[in-house]
Structure formats: C-alpha cells, structure tokens
Write an enzyme that holds these catalytic residues in place. Structure first.
Site, PDB file in Angstrom:
ATOM      1  N   HIS A 155       9.024  87.991  39.960  1.00 23.92           N
ATOM      2  CA  HIS A 155       8.505  89.330  40.275  1.00 23.92           C
ATOM      3  C   HIS A 155       7.004  89.392  40.024  1.00 23.92           C
ATOM      4  O   HIS A 155       6.567  89.841  38.961  1.00 23.92           O
ATOM      5  CB  HIS A 155       9.199  90.383  39.404  1.00 23.92           C
ATOM      6  CG  HIS A 155      10.611  90.644  39.793  1.00 23.92           C
ATOM      7  ND1 HIS A 155      10.956  91.511  40.800  1.00 23.92           N
ATOM      8  CD2 HIS A 155      11.777  90.144  39.320  1.00 23.92           C
ATOM      9  CE1 HIS A 155      12.276  91.543  40.924  1.00 23.92           C
ATOM     10  NE2 HIS A 155      12.801  90.718  40.035  1.00 23.92           N
ATOM     11  N   ASP A 160       7.050 103.213  32.359  1.00 26.07           N
ATOM     12  CA  ASP A 160       5.744 103.577  31.796  1.00 26.07           C
ATOM     13  C   ASP A 160       5.007 102.365  31.224  1.00 26.07           C
ATOM     14  O   ASP A 160       3.782 102.334  31.206  1.00 26.07           O
ATOM     15  CB  ASP A 160       5.899 104.645  30.709  1.00 26.07           C
ATOM     16  CG  ASP A 160       5.978 106.045  31.313  1.00 26.07           C
ATOM     17  OD1 ASP A 160       5.383 106.255  32.384  1.00 26.07           O
ATOM     18  OD2 ASP A 160       6.644 106.918  30.717  1.00 26.07           O
ATOM     19  N   CYS A 175      12.051  88.141  44.779  1.00 22.71           N
ATOM     20  CA  CYS A 175      13.338  87.965  44.121  1.00 22.71           C
ATOM     21  C   CYS A 175      14.475  88.031  45.143  1.00 22.71           C
ATOM     22  O   CYS A 175      14.658  87.089  45.900  1.00 22.71           O
ATOM     23  CB  CYS A 175      13.504  88.976  42.987  1.00 22.71           C
ATOM     24  SG  CYS A 175      14.640  88.374  41.719  1.00 22.71           S
ATOM     25  N   LYS A 212       2.821 111.719  31.983  1.00 22.81           N
ATOM     26  CA  LYS A 212       2.457 111.423  30.591  1.00 22.81           C
ATOM     27  C   LYS A 212       2.123 109.942  30.414  1.00 22.81           C
ATOM     28  O   LYS A 212       1.164 109.584  29.730  1.00 22.81           O
ATOM     29  CB  LYS A 212       3.658 111.773  29.699  1.00 22.81           C
ATOM     30  CG  LYS A 212       3.258 112.310  28.368  1.00 22.81           C
ATOM     31  CD  LYS A 212       4.415 112.873  27.557  1.00 22.81           C
ATOM     32  CE  LYS A 212       5.743 112.988  28.231  1.00 22.81           C
ATOM     33  NZ  LYS A 212       6.817 112.270  27.575  1.00 22.81           N
ATOM     34  N   GLY A 239      16.497  93.473  44.274  1.00 21.59           N
ATOM     35  CA  GLY A 239      17.629  94.390  44.345  1.00 21.59           C
ATOM     36  C   GLY A 239      18.915  93.724  43.901  1.00 21.59           C
ATOM     37  O   GLY A 239      18.979  92.502  43.752  1.00 21.59           O
ATOM     38  N   ASP A 253      13.749 118.895  23.706  1.00 23.83           N
ATOM     39  CA  ASP A 253      14.949 118.120  24.040  1.00 23.83           C
ATOM     40  C   ASP A 253      15.714 117.808  22.758  1.00 23.83           C
ATOM     41  O   ASP A 253      15.116 117.354  21.766  1.00 23.83           O
ATOM     42  CB  ASP A 253      14.582 116.765  24.682  1.00 23.83           C
ATOM     43  CG  ASP A 253      13.963 116.923  26.066  1.00 23.83           C
ATOM     44  OD1 ASP A 253      14.008 118.035  26.610  1.00 23.83           O
ATOM     45  OD2 ASP A 253      13.443 115.909  26.579  1.00 23.83           O
ATOM     46  N   GLU A 302       4.948  91.411  41.025  1.00 26.62           N
ATOM     47  CA  GLU A 302       4.447  92.791  40.933  1.00 26.62           C
ATOM     48  C   GLU A 302       4.228  93.243  39.496  1.00 26.62           C
ATOM     49  O   GLU A 302       3.532  94.228  39.262  1.00 26.62           O
ATOM     50  CB  GLU A 302       5.386  93.759  41.664  1.00 26.62           C
ATOM     51  CG  GLU A 302       6.756  93.985  41.035  1.00 26.62           C
ATOM     52  CD  GLU A 302       7.840  93.023  41.525  1.00 26.62           C
ATOM     53  OE1 GLU A 302       7.482  91.901  41.953  1.00 26.62           O
ATOM     54  OE2 GLU A 302       9.024  93.378  41.468  1.00 26.62           O
TER      55      GLU A 302
HETATM   56  N1  GLN Z   1      20.563  90.295  42.767  1.00 27.93           N
HETATM   57  C1  GLN Z   1      19.771  89.110  42.703  1.00 27.93           C
HETATM   58  C2  GLN Z   1      20.056  88.286  41.466  1.00 27.93           C
HETATM   59  O1  GLN Z   1      20.617  88.782  40.523  1.00 27.93           O
HETATM   60  C3  GLN Z   1      18.289  89.445  42.792  1.00 27.93           C
HETATM   61  C4  GLN Z   1      17.770  90.185  41.605  1.00 27.93           C
HETATM   62  C5  GLN Z   1      16.417  90.804  41.832  1.00 27.93           C
HETATM   63  O2  GLN Z   1      15.963  90.953  42.964  1.00 27.93           O
HETATM   64  N2  GLN Z   1      15.771  91.232  40.772  1.00 27.93           N
HETATM   65  O3  GLN Z   1      19.703  87.139  41.403  1.00 27.93           O
END
Ligand code: GLN
Length: 539
Positions: free
Chosen positions: A511, A75, A385, A21, A358, A151, A513
C-alpha cells in the site's frame, strides 16, 4: 539549567463529529515542527475494538497502517502526512486496548487483590499512555480524543486527561477544544450557543478549555469572539477562527498561523521555538491553485460513495498532481456496476485507471473488466494490493488462457489459483492483527517501470493483506509476458507486477498510499499520474 519538561496539548471536539479534528491536530503539529519543535501526536479512540483492523471502512473509513504494522484510525494518516515525527501502533490507543491491558494485569494478579475499577485503574492506564513519549527527546505531545464532548464512552478519557493536567501542571498543558459555530441561513447569523453548551459539558467534569478553535463557514466578528470568550471563560486572544478553506486543505497550516495559533501555543507553554517557515506549504498551495492542466482518472472500487474509505489513496493522487503541477480530477466508479460490455462507456475519457485495495468478492468481476480495459486500450493502470491481484487474474485469464483463474479468496474450486494463501495464513483463526502487516523490504529489478520511478534498488513499503501471488504460476505467467519487477528478498514473494508494451501498467502488493505526503509525493503515484497526463495530452 532548568529541567526539560515535555509539554502537552489535549485536543477535544464538541457540538458535532466530523469537524476535522484530526486535520486540525495534524496542522498544529506541522506548525510546531516548522518552528523546530520535536513533537509526537497520538489519538485516543473510545471504541472497544482493540485496533481499527477489524472495522469496516464503509462505517469507519480507511484503516491506516503504520510502519510496524499497526492497524489504526485514519486520523493517523492525517498526522503522518503533515508531520515528520515517527508513528507506530502505540500512537493509537483505543478503549479496547486500555481494557485489554488492564484485564491482562488483573489476570496476572498485578492489582494485589484490589477491586479493579474505571477510576483509578482504567484512568491510570490512560494516563500512562498520555505520558508515554515524555522525555528529553520530545518538546510537545499532542493527544487527540476521538468523539465529541458528552459521549458516554469518552468519559473515562476526559477524567484521565483532567487528572493528568492536574498532576503535570496547568502551565505545562493546554486544553484545546475544537467546536462548531454554525451559520443559520434563515436568520443570517452565526450562533455561539452550541459552543457554550459544549464547553459547559467539559466544565461540569472539571475541564476548563484554554483555547477554542471555532469551525465556521463565515468570518467570526470581534464582538462574537468576545462573547464566546466571556461565556466560555476563555481569554479573548485564545478564541481562534478556523474558516472552511477555499481551495485545498493544505491551506490550513497557513490559516491557523495567520490566526496566531502557533504563537499563542508557544507563548502559553513557554516553548523555545524558532521563527516560522511555511514556505514549503505556501508552495504546495500555489501549485494546487495554479495547475498547468487537468487530467481525468478513475478510481474503481467498492466503497466509492464514501470518500474516507480510500482516504490515503485520494490524498496520494492529489500529491502526485502537485508533483506534476496538474489538477487530477478523480472519478469514483462503483466496480459493481461495471461489466465487459459497459466498461468502455463508463470509463470513456479516463486517462488513468486505479484499482485500490479491498476484501471480499463484491465488485471483483467489475474490477477485472476495468483492468482488462486499461490493459487492452493502453490506459495507464495502477493497482494497489487487491488491484495488483486483480491485474494478475486478468492476465492469467485473458492473456495466458487460464479461463477460470482466480484468487482463492473468491473461488475455492478454481484450477488456477494464481492468488492464494501462504501456508502460515491457512491456519489463522483470529481475524484481528493476523494479516501480513507493516513495512517490508522489496527489491526492484533493473529496467522496469518501478525501478525507474523509485530510482533505487531497495525499498520499504507497508502491507495489509492475507493473499499472495502464487509462485506455482510464476513460470507460466512470466513466459506469457508478465513482468515481475519487485520481489521480497527474504520470503521470495512477488510484490510488483508490470507489463511491457504498455505506457504504464503496474500492480503492487503493498500500500504505497500510506507513505505519500504533500511535501513528499510518492514516486509511483507521481509516475502513474505523469503517464496519465502524457496520455491525455496525446489524445
Ligand atoms: N483481499 C486481499 C487480501 O487479503 C487484498 C487485501 C487488500 O487489498 N488490502 O490479500
């Protein structure tokens, strides 16, 4: 002169979730923009989280970050990639946010002693959000409702949409329902009943869809379209087929245009639209379907089983493939399975390695093995990151001799916390919306890979993290050869690290991306894929 009225398209989904969607909404936005219309797209999410920031990507997919630091549903990423309209946290409205705002008003006494209820107080708050972009600057607002018709948690939103259309005028609005027409292999036929039932659910609450977009794997015959139209009470010319695309999702704007969807929307809403120009999209599709070569790259992460967890990263890699006119084959490698001993075998044949963002300790040592392998074997490395923080830890441990170097996120005891919390983050108690978030400036240093790739001195990139490069170790690490190529000029924070004597080794604290688009690939992704292609061709 007639008064300008902002028109609305409300997009709901039926039968099953994951129908695409968000992508369909984004493509309709792209088709309208390509005809010169000024649009806005917003997403209504029935979940109770105030925003997506505290949600686990494993369950819900990536958290997308807007320029102003909104932590939103993925999204919004589809929308931003397909259209040029602006986005902020206000383009993602959750139940949690609606309730938070209503309760705040109640506490202030704004309801003057009234009993505060779902109807009318919650529905009024939703309606105020639906019309938040109305005005002379905007021709069409697309509002997508998350979830599936029927829903329980979506009920207040559907009621608000019904009321909104009643008030705003039916001629000024379109209810567009995206549905599934499944193909039953055993009997070899397409089935319309789920669509009829899903439209039935909407009609029960007073919503008659104006247009149906039918997701299908096989072509829908005219006879079948007529049947769907009749039983769903929709005009025949307003039943559209959205067949699974053959090669790439970038075909979708053309597919929907060929079905006549943008023409139908424009004529139904009486919009002053120009002629359609899908040239740039056709070029993208041409490049994707006629690559000049292929290149294998590894994405080493924690959530690799789930494609949506790193959605924007994978998309950005595809965009960089388009920019380099190659097909990039992405190998998703689970960091938890990597060690210094097996990394050579597991990453054999990879011409580029990327470690995405991460949180938490799981998989960290495997990622360090991957970055070390890339560094020592001169394989183009790109860290996003956490991927940048990992690169700094590897460099500190294995080049600068700080054996126990770590991020204080993963070890409190380390004597070398090369990645650590700034003072203002140490006092944070609430997890929601308290990271370093959103677009911030970064100054690029002359003579570096980053500066060459961006081709400019000042950039803006989006952040979402708590931990930072620890400036106490800046001197020691740069003495040993770590290059700091991007710095936040206001906060003096290290934003980009690089290595010399390496074809491409770049880690970014932000980031990138979130800013890449198929029609505007991101320069750093493009440079990393180019370096990976160069490596694969020289092997
Ligand atoms: N865990 C790391 C921090 O909090 C990296 C965060 C991330 O990659 N978005 O700085």
């Amino acid at each position: 002169m007639t008064k300008h009225v902002t028109k609305h398209i409300i997009i709901t989904g039926g039968v099953v979730s994951s129908l695409g969607k968000g992508l369909t909404t984004a493509c309709i936005g792209a088709l309208l923009e390509a005809r010169g219309l000024r649009i806005r797209i917003q997403k209504f999410d029935p979940y109770i989280n105030v925003d997506a920031g505290t949600m686990n990507p494993f369950q819900h997919g990536e958290v997308f970050v807007t320029v102003d630091g909104g932590e939103t549903d993925l999204d919004l990423g589809h929308y931003e990639r397909y259209v040029s309209a602006p986005f902020s946290r206000n383009n993602n409205i959750t139940s949690g946010r609606i309730y938070r705002d209503v309760i705040a008003k109640e506490r202030k006494g704004a309801y003057l002693g009234g009993c505060v209820q779902v109807v009318p107080h919650i529905t009024n708050e939703i309606k105020a959000n639906i019309r938040q972009w109305d005005g002379p600057e905007v021709d069409v607002v697309l509002s997508e409702l998350g979830g599936t018709a029927g829903d329980i948690e979506g009920a207040a939103f559907l009621e608000a949409f019904r009321q909104f259309v009643y008030e705003h005028g039916r001629d000024n609005c379109i209810f567009l329902h995206l549905t599934l027409v499944p193909y039953l292999r055993a009997s070899g036929e397409l089935k319309t009943k789920p669509t009829q039932q899903s439209v039935g659910i909407l009609r029960q609450i007073g919503i008659q869809p104006d247009m149906l977009v039918c997701r299908t794997e096989k072509p829908i015959t005219q006879e079948m379209r007529d049947k769907i139209a009749m039983f769903c009470n929709v005009e025949k010319k307003h039943v559209f087929e959205e067949r699974d695309v053959e090669n790439t999702i970038y075909e979708l704007p053309q597919v929907l245009h060929d079905e006549g969807l943008d023409d139908a929307i424009i004529s139904r809403l009486g919009l002053p639209a120009g002629s359609q120009n899908l040239g740039p999209w056709q070029e993208v599709v041409h490049t994707v379907t006629n690559p000049t070569g292929t290149v294998d790259v590894a994405v080493v992460g924690k959530y690799v089983e789930l494609k949506d967890a790193y959605k924007s990263v994978y998309e950005s890699i595809d965009h960089a493939g388009i920019a380099n006119k190659v097909e990039v084959k992405i190998h998703r490698i689970n960091a938890e399975e990597l060690t210094d001993e097996n990394v050579g075998k597991r990453l054999r044949g990879m011409s580029g390695i990327l470690v995405p963002g991460g949180f938490g300790e799981r998989g960290i040592e495997g990622k360090i093995s991957a970055v070390r392998f890339a560094r020592e074997n001169k394989i183009p490395y790109y860290g996003l990151c956490l991927g940048m923080q990992i690169a700094v830890i590897d460099f500190a441990r294995n080049v600068a001799g700080m054996d126990d170097a770590n991020s204080s996120e993963f070890s409190r005891e380390t004597k070398h916390p090369v990645i650590s919390l700034l003072k203002d983050q140490r006092d944070v108690k609430n997890m929601g919306g308290t990271m370093r978030l959103g677009a911030q400036p970064c100054k690029l240093i002359e003579g570096t890979i980053a500066r060459a790739a961006y081709g400019t001195e000042m950039i803006q990139e989006r952040h979402r993290h708590r931990y930072e490069f620890n400036n106490d170790f800046r001197g020691q690490l740069t003495e040993r050869g770590l290059v700091i190529s991007g710095v936040n000029p206001e906060l003096d924070l290290v934003e980009i690290v690089e290595l010399k004597d390496h074809p491409f080794f770049v880690g970014v604290q932000f980031h990138p991306e979130f800013q890449s688009k198929p029609l505007k690939p991101h320069p750093l992704f493009t440079a990393w894929v180019k370096a990976s292609v160069d490596r694969s061709r020289s092997q």
